[in-house]
Design a protein around this motif. Structure first.
Motif, PDB file in Angstrom:
ATOM      1  N   GLU A  20      28.376  35.722  19.555  1.00 36.06           N
ATOM      2  CA  GLU A  20      29.203  34.333  19.810  1.00 36.06           C
ATOM      3  C   GLU A  20      29.963  34.359  21.132  1.00 36.06           C
ATOM      4  O   GLU A  20      30.887  35.154  21.152  1.00 36.06           O
ATOM      5  N   ASP A  21      29.796  33.684  22.164  1.00 30.96           N
ATOM      6  CA  ASP A  21      30.590  33.542  23.019  1.00 30.96           C
ATOM      7  C   ASP A  21      31.201  34.941  23.773  1.00 30.96           C
ATOM      8  O   ASP A  21      32.015  35.353  23.930  1.00 30.96           O
ATOM      9  N   ILE A  22      30.022  35.509  24.063  1.00 27.33           N
ATOM     10  CA  ILE A  22      30.300  36.880  24.753  1.00 27.33           C
ATOM     11  C   ILE A  22      30.246  36.936  26.583  1.00 27.33           C
ATOM     12  O   ILE A  22      29.657  36.259  26.943  1.00 27.33           O
ATOM     13  N   CYS A  23      31.431  37.335  26.745  1.00 23.97           N
ATOM     14  CA  CYS A  23      31.688  37.441  28.350  1.00 23.97           C
ATOM     15  C   CYS A  23      31.894  38.973  28.775  1.00 23.97           C
ATOM     16  O   CYS A  23      32.598  39.716  28.128  1.00 23.97           O
ATOM     17  N   ILE A  24      31.351  39.300  29.574  1.00 24.59           N
ATOM     18  CA  ILE A  24      31.137  40.678  30.125  1.00 24.59           C
ATOM     19  C   ILE A  24      31.054  40.690  31.488  1.00 24.59           C
ATOM     20  O   ILE A  24      30.241  39.793  32.252  1.00 24.59           O
ATOM     21  N   THR A  25      31.744  41.479  32.449  1.00 26.82           N
ATOM     22  CA  THR A  25      31.606  41.651  33.750  1.00 26.82           C
ATOM     23  C   THR A  25      31.450  43.092  34.067  1.00 26.82           C
ATOM     24  O   THR A  25      32.006  44.117  33.537  1.00 26.82           O
ATOM     25  N   VAL A  26      30.168  43.437  34.840  1.00 28.57           N
ATOM     26  CA  VAL A  26      30.060  44.773  35.314  1.00 28.57           C
ATOM     27  C   VAL A  26      30.267  44.759  36.848  1.00 28.57           C
ATOM     28  O   VAL A  26      29.253  44.255  37.459  1.00 28.57           O
ATOM     29  N   GLN A  27      31.231  45.489  37.499  1.00 29.51           N
ATOM     30  CA  GLN A  27      31.343  45.304  38.911  1.00 29.51           C
ATOM     31  C   GLN A  27      30.258  46.317  39.353  1.00 29.51           C
ATOM     32  O   GLN A  27      29.907  47.455  38.856  1.00 29.51           O
ATOM     33  N   ALA A  28      29.982  45.863  40.607  1.00 30.02           N
ATOM     34  CA  ALA A  28      28.931  46.924  41.592  1.00 30.02           C
ATOM     35  C   ALA A  28      29.361  48.216  41.599  1.00 30.02           C
ATOM     36  O   ALA A  28      30.524  48.273  41.961  1.00 30.02           O
ATOM     37  N   GLY A  29      28.687  49.120  41.307  1.00 29.03           N
ATOM     38  CA  GLY A  29      28.953  50.718  41.508  1.00 29.03           C
ATOM     39  C   GLY A  29      29.787  51.153  40.237  1.00 29.03           C
ATOM     40  O   GLY A  29      30.213  52.564  40.095  1.00 29.03           O
ATOM     41  N   SER A  30      29.734  50.322  39.110  1.00 20.16           N
ATOM     42  CA  SER A  30      30.786  50.776  37.890  1.00 20.16           C
ATOM     43  C   SER A  30      29.624  51.067  36.761  1.00 20.16           C
ATOM     44  O   SER A  30      28.546  50.529  36.793  1.00 20.16           O
ATOM     45  N   ILE A  31      30.273  51.719  35.730  1.00 22.64           N
ATOM     46  CA  ILE A  31      29.392  51.903  34.702  1.00 22.64           C
ATOM     47  C   ILE A  31      30.403  51.291  33.560  1.00 22.64           C
ATOM     48  O   ILE A  31      31.562  51.568  33.257  1.00 22.64           O
ATOM     49  N   ALA A  32      29.582  50.305  32.706  1.00 22.57           N
ATOM     50  CA  ALA A  32      30.456  49.832  31.580  1.00 22.57           C
ATOM     51  C   ALA A  32      29.708  50.163  30.483  1.00 22.57           C
ATOM     52  O   ALA A  32      28.593  50.270  30.346  1.00 22.57           O
ATOM     53  N   CYS A  33      30.378  50.417  29.257  1.00 23.82           N
ATOM     54  CA  CYS A  33      29.786  50.497  27.921  1.00 23.82           C
ATOM     55  C   CYS A  33      29.954  49.575  26.918  1.00 23.82           C
ATOM     56  O   CYS A  33      31.162  48.987  26.997  1.00 23.82           O
ATOM     57  N   LEU A  34      28.921  49.268  26.322  1.00 20.53           N
ATOM     58  CA  LEU A  34      28.932  48.278  25.115  1.00 20.53           C
ATOM     59  C   LEU A  34      28.953  48.816  23.880  1.00 20.53           C
ATOM     60  O   LEU A  34      28.117  49.658  23.568  1.00 20.53           O
ATOM     61  N   LEU A  35      30.208  48.865  23.180  1.00 18.79           N
ATOM     62  CA  LEU A  35      30.124  49.669  21.825  1.00 18.79           C
ATOM     63  C   LEU A  35      30.431  48.685  20.770  1.00 18.79           C
ATOM     64  O   LEU A  35      31.256  47.916  20.632  1.00 18.79           O
ATOM     65  N   GLY A  36      29.759  49.116  19.590  1.00 14.89           N
ATOM     66  CA  GLY A  36      29.665  48.273  18.470  1.00 14.89           C
ATOM     67  C   GLY A  36      28.837  48.986  17.382  1.00 14.89           C
ATOM     68  O   GLY A  36      27.847  49.703  17.648  1.00 14.89           O
ATOM     69  N   PRO A  37      29.015  48.496  16.048  1.00 12.20           N
ATOM     70  CA  PRO A  37      28.218  49.054  15.029  1.00 12.20           C
ATOM     71  C   PRO A  37      26.970  48.772  14.967  1.00 12.20           C
ATOM     72  O   PRO A  37      26.378  47.870  15.587  1.00 12.20           O
ATOM     73  N   SER A  38      26.077  49.635  14.080  1.00 13.90           N
ATOM     74  CA  SER A  38      24.687  49.221  14.119  1.00 13.90           C
ATOM     75  C   SER A  38      24.458  48.082  13.396  1.00 13.90           C
ATOM     76  O   SER A  38      25.027  47.485  12.458  1.00 13.90           O
ATOM     77  N   GLY A  39      23.473  47.109  14.119  1.00 13.20           N
ATOM     78  CA  GLY A  39      23.229  45.672  13.484  1.00 13.20           C
ATOM     79  C   GLY A  39      24.171  44.607  14.078  1.00 13.20           C
ATOM     80  O   GLY A  39      24.080  43.396  13.832  1.00 13.20           O
ATOM     81  N   CYS A  40      25.134  44.992  14.875  1.00 14.00           N
ATOM     82  CA  CYS A  40      26.136  43.896  15.505  1.00 14.00           C
ATOM     83  C   CYS A  40      25.692  43.000  16.458  1.00 14.00           C
ATOM     84  O   CYS A  40      26.141  41.860  16.695  1.00 14.00           O
ATOM     85  N   GLY A  41      24.159  43.355  16.919  1.00 10.55           N
ATOM     86  CA  GLY A  41      23.729  42.598  17.993  1.00 10.55           C
ATOM     87  C   GLY A  41      23.760  43.074  19.555  1.00 10.55           C
ATOM     88  O   GLY A  41      23.490  42.341  20.537  1.00 10.55           O
ATOM     89  N   LYS A  42      23.855  44.551  19.668  1.00 11.07           N
ATOM     90  CA  LYS A  42      23.766  44.890  21.049  1.00 11.07           C
ATOM     91  C   LYS A  42      22.491  44.762  21.695  1.00 11.07           C
ATOM     92  O   LYS A  42      22.342  44.435  22.856  1.00 11.07           O
ATOM     93  N   THR A  43      21.421  45.083  20.823  1.00  9.33           N
ATOM     94  CA  THR A  43      20.007  44.824  21.461  1.00  9.33           C
ATOM     95  C   THR A  43      19.678  43.478  21.789  1.00  9.33           C
ATOM     96  O   THR A  43      19.202  43.126  22.716  1.00  9.33           O
ATOM     97  N   THR A  44      20.150  42.809  20.788  1.00  4.17           N
ATOM     98  CA  THR A  44      20.139  41.324  20.946  1.00  4.17           C
ATOM     99  C   THR A  44      20.537  40.684  22.426  1.00  4.17           C
ATOM    100  O   THR A  44      19.878  39.971  23.065  1.00  4.17           O
ATOM    101  N   LEU A  45      21.728  41.270  22.600  1.00  3.08           N
ATOM    102  CA  LEU A  45      22.391  40.880  23.901  1.00  3.08           C
ATOM    103  C   LEU A  45      21.644  41.320  25.110  1.00  3.08           C
ATOM    104  O   LEU A  45      21.484  40.724  26.157  1.00  3.08           O
ATOM    105  N   PHE A  46      21.308  42.510  25.012  1.00  2.11           N
ATOM    106  CA  PHE A  46      20.338  43.259  26.082  1.00  2.11           C
ATOM    107  C   PHE A  46      19.050  42.561  26.423  1.00  2.11           C
ATOM    108  O   PHE A  46      18.631  42.087  27.403  1.00  2.11           O
ATOM    109  N   HIS A  47      18.453  42.127  25.309  1.00  2.78           N
ATOM    110  CA  HIS A  47      17.171  41.284  25.676  1.00  2.78           C
ATOM    111  C   HIS A  47      17.628  39.946  26.305  1.00  2.78           C
ATOM    112  O   HIS A  47      16.667  39.745  27.202  1.00  2.78           O
TER     113      HIS A  47
END
Ligand SMILES: Nc1ncnc2c1ncn2[C@@H]1O[C@H](COP(=O)(O)OP(=O)(O)OP(=O)(O)O)[C@@H](O)[C@H]1O
Ligand SMILES: [Mg+2]
Length: 257
Positions: A20-47
């Protein structure tokens, strides 16, 4: 190098609100990590970011252009390495170039020229089953890099590895990312890994299976330069960042009670 913006993304699957209402910015040349427990929806967001699924709400913007629901704009390394067992390592790695219509000789030559950087010297004619877990991950990373070297989405790239191999891969990944100027968004549920690799971490909160859609609990910036992370894991900055993440995760548990 590309800047990615995830703007107010929500998704519903099978009638369940997952994110719900996910906002993320990844700046050019940077590495950002998305951290969350199993089943919270990380792969769903990646798709959704990869354009393989269309969100219920929200938009994905790459370098100022909307790419929502458009596949092929970013390199996406799936949670499983998915190397083709019946193809050599070189053929596996060169696949994205061949799919793009690059002639075979040229594709193989270009792919081979990066084997050294990815620590894969001498493996070009081997089969995936002959490589260790860490090597297979590097093959998958190189293949993703050749698919698109502007922006990489990496879904738990190191989670299947033992602690020693994982530590080696972290050192190697930081060095290669620096060398190639990679921009990446990395999914992980390993807090130490996230702190070690990131310029910025996004901590996810929620349990969609229990009716609590996942949102971003907060973000943590890592000021320590990525080019100097050799002993970072033992430093005060590291502990401070880890504590900030744990406080965000703890707030999550308190909410759930
Ligand atoms: N097609 C679907 N229909 C209904 N629910 C789904 C569907 N796909 C995934 N889900 C649910 O969405 C939630 C998020 O799944 P997802 O795979 O995105 O989690 P994740 O954070 O990547 O987990 P992990 O860390 O275990 O990989 C889970 O509760 C899952 O059961
Ligand atoms: Mg997942």
């Amino acid at each position: 190098m590309s800047q990615l913006e995830v703007q107010h993304v929500s998704q519903t699957l099978g009638g369940v609100n997952i994110i719900e209402d996910i906002c993320i910015t990844v700046q050019a040349g940077s590495i950002a990590c998305l951290l969350g427990p199993s089943g919270c929806g990380k792969t769903t967001l990646f798709h959704i970011i990869a354009g393989l699924a269309t969100p219920y709400q929200g938009t994905i913007v790459l370098d100022g252009k909307e790419i929502t629901g458009t596949p092929g704009k970013l390199a996406y390394m799936l949670q499983k390495d998915l190397l083709l067992a019946h193809k050599t390592i070189l053929a596996n790695v060169a696949l994205p170039l061949l799919l793009r219509g690059v002639p075979k000789c040229e594709a193989y030559e270009h792919a081979r020229s990066l084997f050294g950087v990815f620590g894969l010297e001498g493996t070009d004619q081997r089969w995936p089953s002959e490589l260790s877990g860490g090597m297979r991950q590097r093959v998958a990373l190189l293949r993703s890099y050749l698919f698109n070297n502007d922006f990489m989405l990496l879904d738990e790239p190191f989670s299947a590895l033992d602690a020693f191999t994982k530590a080696d891969m972290h050192r190697w990944f930081l060095q290669v990312a620096e060398e190639l100027g990679t921009t990446a968004l990395v999914v992980t549920h390993d807090i130490d890994e996230a702190v070690l690799l990131s310029d910025r971490m996004y901590v996810m909160r929620g349990a969609p299976q229990r009716g609590i859609p996942t949102c971003i609990a907060g973000e943590v910036e890592i000021a320590h330069p990525r080019s100097d992370r050799k002993d970072f894991g033992l430093s005060e900055d590291f502990i401070l960042a880890k504590r900030s993440v744990m406080e965000l995760l703890r707030a999550d548990q308190d909410d759930a009670r």
